[in-house]
Motif scaffolding. Structure first.
Motif, mmCIF file in Angstrom:
data_model
loop_
_atom_site.group_PDB
_atom_site.id
_atom_site.type_symbol
_atom_site.label_atom_id
_atom_site.label_comp_id
_atom_site.label_asym_id
_atom_site.label_seq_id
_atom_site.Cartn_x
_atom_site.Cartn_y
_atom_site.Cartn_z
ATOM 1 N N ARG A 1 1.090 1.481 6.735
ATOM 2 C CA ARG A 1 1.338 2.907 6.810
ATOM 3 C C ARG A 1 0.050 3.780 6.986
ATOM 4 O O ARG A 1 -0.962 3.846 6.357
ATOM 5 C CB ARG A 1 2.111 3.284 5.783
ATOM 6 C CG ARG A 1 3.371 2.819 5.415
ATOM 7 C CD ARG A 1 4.022 3.342 4.117
ATOM 8 N NE ARG A 1 3.564 2.781 2.950
ATOM 9 C CZ ARG A 1 3.836 3.159 1.649
ATOM 10 N NH1 ARG A 1 4.678 3.991 1.471
ATOM 11 N NH2 ARG A 1 3.190 2.603 0.588
ATOM 12 N N LEU A 2 0.157 4.864 8.032
ATOM 13 C CA LEU A 2 -0.871 5.414 8.275
ATOM 14 C C LEU A 2 -1.339 6.665 7.055
ATOM 15 O O LEU A 2 -0.219 7.481 6.817
ATOM 16 C CB LEU A 2 -1.018 6.180 9.652
ATOM 17 C CG LEU A 2 -1.972 7.226 10.116
ATOM 18 C CD1 LEU A 2 -3.231 6.436 10.440
ATOM 19 C CD2 LEU A 2 -1.576 7.805 11.520
ATOM 20 N N TYR B 1 -5.000 3.049 7.030
ATOM 21 C CA TYR B 1 -3.927 2.490 6.750
ATOM 22 C C TYR B 1 -3.994 1.918 5.316
ATOM 23 O O TYR B 1 -4.952 1.681 4.981
ATOM 24 C CB TYR B 1 -3.401 1.516 7.547
ATOM 25 C CG TYR B 1 -2.960 1.857 9.037
ATOM 26 C CD1 TYR B 1 -4.341 1.928 10.004
ATOM 27 C CD2 TYR B 1 -2.004 2.204 9.568
ATOM 28 C CE1 TYR B 1 -3.995 2.166 11.564
ATOM 29 C CE2 TYR B 1 -1.662 2.676 11.061
ATOM 30 C CZ TYR B 1 -2.731 2.417 11.793
ATOM 31 O OH TYR B 1 -2.543 2.913 13.055
#
Lengths: 115, 113
Positions: A44-45, A35
């Protein structure tokens, strides 16, 4: 802690250079994640892995690649670093809970600055 | 696309009071929601998970609710202490890998003595 280490913990690099971040786990977890965390965006991946040599893209994968040659290691590479990739990067692994759900264990993070 | 939102960026409360944090989601029906705690300079730490068929889950001074009609989860810390000061993240699973999570941006809780 679930035995997750990240290296380096801090790095300053110049625009256009390649950078590799390493995540190492001792829990033998199958799933691993990368992330990025930025103010105003949250976590956020980038990419994830569901086994050795098995990886897939996340929400913000452009400009990043990953590799997993061993269960315990998951590498994130910025092929040509840009200032927009200045961020804190977290690695995570997935542990199983009863009933089929899972929780994630996070590493301590790598603070990357691209100048 | 699926979204998860934590409406408050920050919450300030007095020691001993109950802190209530809100998480709303849209465009998806997650099988479960999770809450994590993050201290400055550290990675998030898992606190609680609640499944869609559970209304409420408790762990010591923590309580989580899950309302699938309102598409909302509430996270409560009772008898709050200054040591509870941290950023709290909610997350929901989504399609694909069972562990793929979408995280909210977090609510920074400050508990004043």
């Amino acid at each position: 802690d679930a035995g997750i280490t990240q290296s380096p913990r801090h790095k300053v690099t110049e625009t256009g250079t390649p950078v590799t971040l390493r995540c190492h786990q001792t829990e033998n977890h199958r799933y691993m994640y990368w992330y990025r965390q930025d103010p105003g965006h949250g976590l956020r991946l980038i990419h994830y892995s569901y086994g050795v040599k098995d990886t897939d893209k996340g929400e913000v994968s452009d400009g990043y690649s990953v590799s997993r040659s061993k269960t315990e290691d998951f590498l994130l590479t910025l092929e040509s670093a840009t200032s927009s990739q200045t961020s804190v990067y977290f690695c995570a692994t997935e542990g199983q809970l009863a009933g089929g759900a899972s929780e994630q264990y996070f590493g301590p993070g790598t603070r990357l600055t691209v100048t | 696309s699926q979204k998860i939102e934590q409406n408050s960026e920050a919450l300030n409360i007095q020691e001993g009071k109950t802190a209530t944090l809100t998480c709303n989601y849209t465009n998806y029906s997650p099988a479960y929601l999770q809450w994590y705690r993050q201290d400055p300079g550290r990675g998030p730490v898992f606190l609680l998970l609640i499944r869609e068929n559970e209304k409420e889950k408790r762990k010591e001074r923590l309580k989580v609710t899950f309302d699938t009609t309102l598409k909302q989860s509430l996270f409560h810390i009772t008898a709050s202490q200054p040591a509870d000061s941290a950023t709290y993240l909610c997350a929901m699973n989504y399609g694909g890998s069972q562990g793929n999570l979408i995280f909210g941006k977090g609510t920074k809780l400050s508990v004043k003595p």
